[in-house]
Write a protein that holds these residues in place. Structure first.
Motif, PDB file in Angstrom:
ATOM      1  N   ILE A  63      27.848 -10.073   0.926  1.00  0.00           N
ATOM      2  CA  ILE A  63      28.100  -8.874   0.630  1.00  0.00           C
ATOM      3  C   ILE A  63      27.401  -8.260  -0.302  1.00  0.00           C
ATOM      4  N   PHE A  64      27.889  -8.438  -1.504  1.00  0.00           N
ATOM      5  CA  PHE A  64      27.334  -7.817  -3.152  1.00  0.00           C
ATOM      6  C   PHE A  64      26.265  -7.391  -2.658  1.00  0.00           C
ATOM      7  N   PRO A  65      25.315  -6.311  -3.359  1.00  0.00           N
ATOM      8  CA  PRO A  65      24.282  -5.623  -3.742  1.00  0.00           C
ATOM      9  C   PRO A  65      23.444  -6.597  -4.736  1.00  0.00           C
ATOM     10  N   VAL A  66      22.099  -6.755  -5.244  1.00  0.00           N
ATOM     11  CA  VAL A  66      22.214  -8.292  -6.438  1.00  0.00           C
ATOM     12  C   VAL A  66      21.751  -6.583  -7.534  1.00  0.00           C
ATOM     13  N   ASP A  67      22.378  -5.252  -7.292  1.00  0.00           N
ATOM     14  CA  ASP A  67      21.483  -4.544  -8.300  1.00  0.00           C
ATOM     15  C   ASP A  67      22.593  -3.728  -8.102  1.00  0.00           C
ATOM     16  N   LYS A  68      23.888  -4.031  -7.643  1.00  0.00           N
ATOM     17  CA  LYS A  68      25.176  -3.424  -8.685  1.00  0.00           C
ATOM     18  C   LYS A  68      25.747  -3.848  -9.593  1.00  0.00           C
ATOM     19  N   ILE A  69      26.548  -2.483 -10.446  1.00  0.00           N
ATOM     20  CA  ILE A  69      27.492  -3.248 -11.497  1.00  0.00           C
ATOM     21  C   ILE A  69      29.032  -2.517 -11.290  1.00  0.00           C
ATOM     22  N   VAL A  70      29.440  -3.588 -12.118  1.00  0.00           N
ATOM     23  CA  VAL A  70      31.306  -3.358 -11.793  1.00  0.00           C
ATOM     24  C   VAL A  70      31.994  -3.379 -13.271  1.00  0.00           C
ATOM     25  N   TYR A  71      32.707  -3.045 -13.705  1.00  0.00           N
ATOM     26  CA  TYR A  71      33.612  -2.923 -14.839  1.00  0.00           C
ATOM     27  C   TYR A  71      34.635  -4.351 -14.413  1.00  0.00           C
ATOM     28  N   ILE A  72      35.077  -5.117 -14.864  1.00  0.00           N
ATOM     29  CA  ILE A  72      35.846  -6.296 -14.592  1.00  0.00           C
ATOM     30  C   ILE A  72      35.858  -6.438 -15.866  1.00  0.00           C
ATOM     31  N   TRP A  73      37.708  -6.067 -16.341  1.00  0.00           N
ATOM     32  CA  TRP A  73      37.977  -6.874 -17.774  1.00  0.00           C
ATOM     33  C   TRP A  73      38.242  -8.397 -17.381  1.00  0.00           C
ATOM     34  N   PRO A  74      38.618  -9.052 -18.186  1.00  0.00           N
ATOM     35  CA  PRO A  74      38.703  -8.180 -19.562  1.00  0.00           C
ATOM     36  C   PRO A  74      36.348  -8.473 -19.953  1.00  0.00           C
ATOM     37  N   PHE A  75      36.136  -9.151 -18.589  1.00  0.00           N
ATOM     38  CA  PHE A  75      34.568  -9.466 -18.623  1.00  0.00           C
ATOM     39  C   PHE A  75      33.432  -8.304 -19.719  1.00  0.00           C
ATOM     40  N   GLY A  76      34.292  -6.613 -19.018  1.00  0.00           N
ATOM     41  CA  GLY A  76      33.377  -5.695 -19.360  1.00  0.00           C
ATOM     42  C   GLY A  76      31.907  -5.391 -17.771  1.00  0.00           C
ATOM     43  N   HIS A  77      31.048  -4.522 -18.443  1.00  0.00           N
ATOM     44  CA  HIS A  77      30.142  -4.076 -16.714  1.00  0.00           C
ATOM     45  C   HIS A  77      29.653  -5.382 -16.733  1.00  0.00           C
ATOM     46  N   VAL A  78      29.431  -6.915 -15.886  1.00  0.00           N
ATOM     47  CA  VAL A  78      28.965  -6.786 -15.152  1.00  0.00           C
ATOM     48  C   VAL A  78      28.506  -7.114 -13.539  1.00  0.00           C
ATOM     49  N   SER A  79      27.851  -7.684 -12.621  1.00  0.00           N
ATOM     50  CA  SER A  79      27.075  -7.760 -11.463  1.00  0.00           C
ATOM     51  C   SER A  79      28.256  -8.666 -11.127  1.00  0.00           C
ATOM     52  N   PRO A  80      28.231  -8.025  -9.936  1.00  0.00           N
ATOM     53  CA  PRO A  80      29.861  -8.575  -8.978  1.00  0.00           C
ATOM     54  C   PRO A  80      29.214 -10.070  -8.360  1.00  0.00           C
ATOM     55  N   LEU A  81      27.532  -9.818  -7.836  1.00  0.00           N
ATOM     56  CA  LEU A  81      27.145 -10.773  -7.321  1.00  0.00           C
ATOM     57  C   LEU A  81      27.217 -11.809  -7.831  1.00  0.00           C
ATOM     58  N   ASN A  82      26.696 -12.148  -9.298  1.00  0.00           N
ATOM     59  CA  ASN A  82      26.943 -13.333 -10.186  1.00  0.00           C
ATOM     60  C   ASN A  82      27.950 -13.614 -10.788  1.00  0.00           C
ATOM     61  N   PHE A  83      28.846 -12.577 -11.258  1.00  0.00           N
ATOM     62  CA  PHE A  83      30.103 -13.550 -10.458  1.00  0.00           C
ATOM     63  C   PHE A  83      30.825 -14.297 -10.028  1.00  0.00           C
ATOM     64  N   SER A  84      30.826 -13.768  -8.802  1.00  0.00           N
ATOM     65  CA  SER A  84      31.541 -13.934  -8.009  1.00  0.00           C
ATOM     66  C   SER A  84      30.602 -15.595  -7.426  1.00  0.00           C
ATOM     67  N   LEU A  85      29.593 -15.733  -8.135  1.00  0.00           N
ATOM     68  CA  LEU A  85      29.106 -16.598  -7.068  1.00  0.00           C
ATOM     69  C   LEU A  85      29.300 -17.538  -8.440  1.00  0.00           C
ATOM     70  N   GLY A  86      29.638 -17.528  -9.444  1.00  0.00           N
ATOM     71  CA  GLY A  86      29.415 -18.425 -10.414  1.00  0.00           C
ATOM     72  C   GLY A  86      30.872 -18.222 -10.075  1.00  0.00           C
ATOM     73  N   LEU A  87      31.823 -18.082  -9.997  1.00  0.00           N
ATOM     74  CA  LEU A  87      33.370 -18.336 -10.348  1.00  0.00           C
ATOM     75  C   LEU A  87      33.697 -18.906  -8.842  1.00  0.00           C
ATOM     76  N   THR A  88      33.003 -18.195  -7.287  1.00  0.00           N
ATOM     77  CA  THR A  88      33.754 -19.320  -6.226  1.00  0.00           C
ATOM     78  C   THR A  88      32.592 -20.873  -6.233  1.00  0.00           C
ATOM     79  N   LEU A  89      31.535 -20.935  -7.080  1.00  0.00           N
ATOM     80  CA  LEU A  89      31.389 -22.133  -7.314  1.00  0.00           C
ATOM     81  C   LEU A  89      31.776 -22.680  -7.882  1.00  0.00           C
ATOM     82  N   GLY A  90      32.418 -22.853  -8.595  1.00  0.00           N
ATOM     83  CA  GLY A  90      33.000 -22.917  -9.952  1.00  0.00           C
ATOM     84  C   GLY A  90      34.401 -23.788  -9.367  1.00  0.00           C
ATOM     85  N   PHE A  91      34.439 -23.378  -8.491  1.00  0.00           N
ATOM     86  CA  PHE A  91      36.005 -23.726  -8.193  1.00  0.00           C
ATOM     87  C   PHE A  91      36.230 -24.372  -6.678  1.00  0.00           C
TER      88      PHE A  91
END
Length: 350
Positions: A76-104
């Motif tokens: 779903i998430f493009p590799v070059d997209k950046i979004v703001y996620i509190w409280p992490f700041g501006h992050v890549s939604p791809l990296n954030f979601s990959l780390g979160l889902t794999l951790g869970f």
């Protein structure tokens, strides 16, 4: 340890335990034994055991859903997209979601296994005597018996819901690693099989940038060419020239041994790929008398008068030849692309 004798006044003569008095001994550290086993609520209440089973299965199911989320996030998430996620700041939604889902996914497998062990598996502590390193037949029999008893006590055969969801979670988690292999690079598709050469493309001198004419290529000379339209300031120049670099030699037609090579040439002017078929080094050393070209990297040698076949070195196959001709303006032009992929062999080539 000290060799001094401990004074007898410091040794316990009699110890009071729950089982009664124990005679004095030279060992100052008495064996406390194992505490009495206390049954858990799951051991005496089947409803509580069923609740624990559902909790474990629920965690394994969450692990499966997290793995599915990992794969979906990758798509779903493009590799070059950046979004703001509190409280992490501006992050890549791809990296954030990959780390979160794999951790869970990994966490819920571990949490489910721990809850399973603490509530449903047997918690009776058993003391066993040490035994020699070698495994006697009776020891092997005992190990097998203990394994069967452990499997029986784990209730994995009886608790089908736990067994099914556990196998599902363990089967899906490795898919995360398989999906990550996609990041090794873009799929080659057919990019390695084709070059910029096509029918009507002019042969342009690499040094002068001018179209080549037959009179520009004397007998015994070595000239390098590129396709018409490929400029050094192009964003893909390096990737294109790495496949399309051309080596042009003029040989007396009577000296050409290979019939197809003679048919694909023009008045003895032959065009071969400049890329060595061993590891892709550019070939630049030409021996005029023998018509041999040498790769400077690993000394692979090719005979340009005999279809550019390999006569020495580690290269696996001959240099691909480009069929050439002359257009109405007298310029050398390609009559198509190479008849086979240029450069080293690759696993999809066959």
């Amino acid at each position: 340890m000290s060799s001094q004798k401990i004074p007898e006044d410091n040794l316990p003569v009699v110890q009071e335990t729950a089982q009664g008095a124990v005679e004095g001994t030279d060992d100052p550290f008495a064996d406390p034994g194992l505490p009495a086993h206390k049954p858990r609520i799951q051991d005496i209440d089947e409803r509580a055991a069923n609740r624990s089973e559902r909790a474990v299965a629920f965690m394994f199911t969450l692990s499966m859903l997290s793995t599915v989320g990992f794969i979906a996030s990758y798509v779903i998430f493009p590799v070059d997209k950046i979004v703001y996620i509190w409280p992490f700041g501006h992050v890549s939604p791809l990296n954030f979601s990959l780390g979160l889902t794999l951790g869970f996914a990994l966490f819920f497998i571990g949490a489910g296994a721990v809850h399973w062990a603490r509530t449903l598996m047997s918690d009776v502590e058993v003391a066993d005597e040490r035994h020699p390193i070698e495994a006697a037949p009776e020891v092997k029999a005992k190990v097998l018996a203990d394994f069967k008893a452990g499997a029986e006590e784990s209730a994995i055969g009886r608790r089908k819901l736990i067994r099914t969801t556990l196998f599902g979670a363990l089967a899906l988690v490795p898919l995360s690693g398989v999906v990550l292999l996609r990041d090794l690079g873009p799929l080659p598709e057919k990019k390695l099989r084709t070059t910029m050469w096509a029918k009507g493309k002019l042969l342009v001198n690499m040094n002068t940038g001018e179209p080549l004419r037959p009179e520009h290529v004397p007998v015994g000379s070595l000239t390098f060419a590129k396709p018409e339209g490929l400029e050094e300031d192009s964003h893909d120049f390096l990737s294109q020239i790495a496949k399309a670099a051309l080596m042009i030699v003029r040989i007396e037609p009577d000296d050409i041994k290979d019939k197809r090579q003679r048919d694909w040439a023009h008045e003895g002017i032959v065009a071969f790929s400049k890329i060595c078929t061993h590891v892709g080094c550019p070939i630049s050393l030409y021996e005029q008398q023998t018509h041999h070209v040498l790769c400077p990297c690993h000394q692979s040698t090719f005979d340009l008068s005999d279809g550019a076949r390999v006569i020495f070195g580690p290269a696996g196959h001959a240099l691909p030849q480009l069929r050439i001709g002359v257009n109405s303006e007298g310029n050398l032009e390609a009559l198509g692309d190479f008849d086979e992929p240029v450069g080293p062999s690759f696993w999809e080539r066959g």
